[in-house]
Scaffold this motif. Structure first.
Motif, mmCIF file in Angstrom:
data_model
loop_
_atom_site.group_PDB
_atom_site.id
_atom_site.type_symbol
_atom_site.label_atom_id
_atom_site.label_comp_id
_atom_site.label_asym_id
_atom_site.label_seq_id
_atom_site.Cartn_x
_atom_site.Cartn_y
_atom_site.Cartn_z
ATOM 1 N N GLU A 110 -58.590 -52.532 -41.167
ATOM 2 C CA GLU A 110 -59.167 -52.670 -40.246
ATOM 3 C C GLU A 110 -60.031 -53.493 -39.691
ATOM 4 N N ARG A 111 -61.571 -53.441 -40.224
ATOM 5 C CA ARG A 111 -62.338 -55.015 -39.876
ATOM 6 C C ARG A 111 -61.515 -56.945 -40.688
ATOM 7 N N HIS A 112 -60.969 -56.142 -41.791
ATOM 8 C CA HIS A 112 -60.783 -57.554 -41.886
ATOM 9 C C HIS A 112 -59.464 -57.804 -42.138
ATOM 10 N N VAL A 113 -58.368 -57.111 -42.217
ATOM 11 C CA VAL A 113 -57.084 -57.320 -42.278
ATOM 12 C C VAL A 113 -56.042 -57.372 -41.259
ATOM 13 N N ARG A 114 -56.306 -56.154 -40.395
ATOM 14 C CA ARG A 114 -55.760 -56.094 -39.440
ATOM 15 C C ARG A 114 -56.033 -57.129 -38.088
ATOM 16 N N PRO A 115 -56.810 -57.386 -37.876
ATOM 17 C CA PRO A 115 -56.999 -58.857 -36.740
ATOM 18 C C PRO A 115 -56.251 -60.747 -36.734
ATOM 19 N N VAL A 116 -56.600 -60.808 -38.405
ATOM 20 C CA VAL A 116 -55.629 -61.856 -38.343
ATOM 21 C C VAL A 116 -54.492 -62.005 -39.410
ATOM 22 N N ALA A 117 -54.113 -61.095 -40.074
ATOM 23 C CA ALA A 117 -52.972 -60.749 -40.625
ATOM 24 C C ALA A 117 -51.878 -61.819 -39.520
ATOM 25 N N LEU A 118 -51.912 -61.228 -38.387
ATOM 26 C CA LEU A 118 -50.607 -62.463 -37.556
ATOM 27 C C LEU A 118 -50.767 -63.342 -37.663
ATOM 28 N N LYS A 119 -51.687 -64.005 -38.038
ATOM 29 C CA LYS A 119 -51.569 -65.664 -37.606
ATOM 30 C C LYS A 119 -51.454 -66.201 -38.908
ATOM 31 N N LEU A 120 -52.082 -65.009 -39.716
ATOM 32 C CA LEU A 120 -51.516 -66.006 -41.776
ATOM 33 C C LEU A 120 -50.742 -66.147 -41.885
ATOM 34 N N GLU A 121 -49.613 -64.969 -41.420
ATOM 35 C CA GLU A 121 -48.454 -64.203 -41.571
ATOM 36 C C GLU A 121 -47.785 -65.550 -41.695
ATOM 37 N N HIS A 122 -47.653 -65.869 -40.167
ATOM 38 C CA HIS A 122 -47.273 -66.721 -39.097
ATOM 39 C C HIS A 122 -47.300 -68.433 -40.279
ATOM 40 N N ASP A 123 -48.585 -68.195 -40.087
ATOM 41 C CA ASP A 123 -48.761 -70.045 -41.289
ATOM 42 C C ASP A 123 -49.009 -69.678 -42.269
ATOM 43 N N ASP A 124 -47.921 -68.502 -42.967
ATOM 44 C CA ASP A 124 -47.998 -68.935 -44.225
ATOM 45 C C ASP A 124 -48.854 -69.234 -45.443
ATOM 46 N N GLU A 125 -50.496 -68.685 -44.680
ATOM 47 C CA GLU A 125 -51.940 -69.070 -45.182
ATOM 48 C C GLU A 125 -52.242 -67.873 -46.551
ATOM 49 N N TYR A 126 -52.854 -68.239 -46.947
ATOM 50 C CA TYR A 126 -53.186 -67.961 -47.905
ATOM 51 C C TYR A 126 -54.475 -67.126 -47.750
ATOM 52 N N PRO A 127 -54.696 -65.879 -47.957
ATOM 53 C CA PRO A 127 -55.605 -65.328 -47.349
ATOM 54 C C PRO A 127 -56.717 -64.818 -48.373
ATOM 55 N N ALA A 128 -57.406 -66.188 -48.187
ATOM 56 C CA ALA A 128 -58.392 -66.508 -49.541
ATOM 57 C C ALA A 128 -59.893 -65.465 -49.412
ATOM 58 N N GLU A 129 -60.718 -65.914 -47.875
ATOM 59 C CA GLU A 129 -61.368 -64.719 -46.831
ATOM 60 C C GLU A 129 -61.290 -62.810 -47.627
ATOM 61 N N ILE A 130 -59.784 -62.733 -47.108
ATOM 62 C CA ILE A 130 -59.564 -61.557 -47.482
ATOM 63 C C ILE A 130 -59.755 -60.802 -48.815
ATOM 64 N N VAL A 131 -59.306 -62.110 -50.132
ATOM 65 C CA VAL A 131 -59.107 -61.936 -51.360
ATOM 66 C C VAL A 131 -60.478 -61.408 -51.616
ATOM 67 N N GLU A 132 -61.536 -62.756 -51.441
ATOM 68 C CA GLU A 132 -63.118 -62.009 -51.608
ATOM 69 C C GLU A 132 -62.860 -60.993 -51.614
ATOM 70 N N ARG A 133 -62.693 -60.480 -50.259
ATOM 71 C CA ARG A 133 -63.281 -58.726 -50.148
ATOM 72 C C ARG A 133 -62.766 -57.962 -51.266
ATOM 73 N N MET A 134 -61.441 -58.216 -51.287
ATOM 74 C CA MET A 134 -60.960 -56.948 -51.920
ATOM 75 C C MET A 134 -60.920 -57.362 -53.880
ATOM 76 N N GLU A 147 -59.330 -48.343 -45.617
ATOM 77 C CA GLU A 147 -58.728 -48.266 -43.954
ATOM 78 C C GLU A 147 -60.200 -49.057 -43.631
ATOM 79 N N ARG A 148 -61.354 -48.977 -44.143
ATOM 80 C CA ARG A 148 -62.133 -49.657 -43.275
ATOM 81 C C ARG A 148 -62.165 -50.735 -43.250
ATOM 82 N N PHE A 149 -62.100 -51.420 -44.639
ATOM 83 C CA PHE A 149 -61.457 -52.826 -44.365
ATOM 84 C C PHE A 149 -60.542 -53.465 -43.616
#
Length: 389
Positions: free
Chosen positions: A27-51, A23-25
């Protein structure tokens, strides 16, 4: 501490710590960028590194191979939370963990030692390569062919709609080793296929929703793979695939709960903010009835997922339970997303609101990991088997 030595209190504490971290991950690293990455259909490379840092690529891999060793019930709760924020990233780990689950259940010890630790860290990531351009539900109709050549096999054919196809590096690959076998599944075999000469990605597939994650076509042209990478014996490929689909269906069902809950949350919030005719819209009976149905569907779906996960925790066959959970939870997601959009009115159709993405993502859940029509057939078949006269 291994799972066999854990008390119920130990497991509850482990689950709490894992869910808090996730949940911390989010709120800090996904929710703030999900809308833009999804609309751009951009692979979430930084999120994957966090995962990778969180160990999510090893979520269900046994601890002795470097994974977290989470029970399916805890894993389902992780996926529900991820899907409630951005469903696409749950797919990045799901297909990967199905591959790991298949290897754990069917591979040799040498194969497990060679692959599972690298799967757990995310060094090797990938998924499940089953579907072909002319067959999806009818897997026995696949035509990708592997021919034995000494200590190797040579593979020719193609796969489509493969999650992690571009950014992944290893796949549980289902092929035919005998095109004439009867029944047809006796001619199917599975391999752990790493990318290399003869294994290419032909194109990225554009989708209505479920963006960010790469869905691709894979092409095999005289792709040579060692016989040591075969999982099980020749002819056991279909059984290997089926062994992984229970976890896959649990994952998709949990995603359904996550999307259904997210759609409900958005509707509850908006119905209190939006006023018409001098009062918040949740006070209008038409909206109140929708909200009541939405929360009931969500809670019922969650209970079905918990029941299926508990059966998988015990190591029981659970295609009946997983099928019902997948069917109901994904339909709940689709219905809740639709109703949430309608509650939002014109704003629900705007790309500025989360509900628009949920509305595009939800239909995939009714199709993926076996269509809901297939789930109904599986459920009915198991129902009759359990209740003979």
């Amino acid at each position: 501490m291994t799972d066999t030595t854990m008390t119920d209190a130990d497991r509850a504490e482990q689950e709490r710590l894992v869910l808090d971290s996730v949940e911390r991950f989010l709120e800090r690293h996904v929710r703030p960028v999900a809308l833009k990455l999804e609309h751009d259909d951009e692979y979430p490379a930084e999120i994957v590194e966090r995962m990778k840092e969180l160990g999510l690529f090893g979520a269900t891999i046994p601890e002795e191979y470097g994974g977290l060793g989470l029970r399916p019930s805890t894993y389902a709760k992780v996926i529900e939370r991820i899907a409630g924020v951005w469903m696409s990233i749950s797919g990045i780990i799901n297909s990967h963990l199905i591959m790991a689950f298949i290897l754990t259940k069917n591979g040799t010890e040498a194969q497990k030692q060679a692959f599972l630790p690298r799967f757990a860290t995310g060094e090797l990531r990938g998924g499940l390569a089953l579907t072909e351009p002319d067959c999806g539900t009818d897997l026995q109709a696949i035509r990708t062919l592997a021919k034995r050549d000494g200590d190797d096999y040579v593979i020719n054919g193609s796969k489509t709609w493969i999650s992690n196809g571009i950014h992944g590096s290893c796949f549980a690959l289902l092929v035919k080793t005998d095109l004439t076998a009867q029944p047809r599944h006796k001619g199917m075999t599975m391999f752990l296929a790493e990318k290399g000469p003869g294994f290419t990605v032909s194109r990225k597939l554009e989708k209505l929703g479920y963006k960010g994650i790469d869905s691709a076509e894979l092409v095999f042209e005289d792709y040579r793979i060692p016989a040591a990478n075969r999982i099980g014996a020749e002819g056991q490929g279909m059984a290997c695939a089926i062994s992984g689909l229970e976890l896959g269906r649990l994952n998709v069902a949990a995603r359904g709960v996550g999307v259904a809950q997210a759609a409900l949350d958005e509707a509850v919030k908006y119905s209190q903010q939006r006023h018409t005719f001098g009062k918040p819209i949740h006070q209008h009976q038409a909206v109140a009835l929708k909200l009541a149905d939405m929360v009931t569907r969500t809670e019922a779906a969650r209970l079905l997922v918990e029941k299926a996960a508990a059966a998988l925790d015990r190591g029981e066959r659970c295609d009946f339970e997983a099928g019902m959970a997948k069917l109901f939870a994904t339909e709940a997601a689709l219905e809740n997303a639709t109703e949430s959009l309608r509650i939002h009115g014109g704003y629900g159709y705007s790309k500025e609101f989360v509900v628009e993405r949920l509305y595009r993502d939800a239909p995939l859940l009714c199709i993926g990991e076996g269509t809901n029509e297939i789930q109904r057939l599986v459920i009915a078949k198991r129902l009759i088997e359990r209740n003979p006269i």
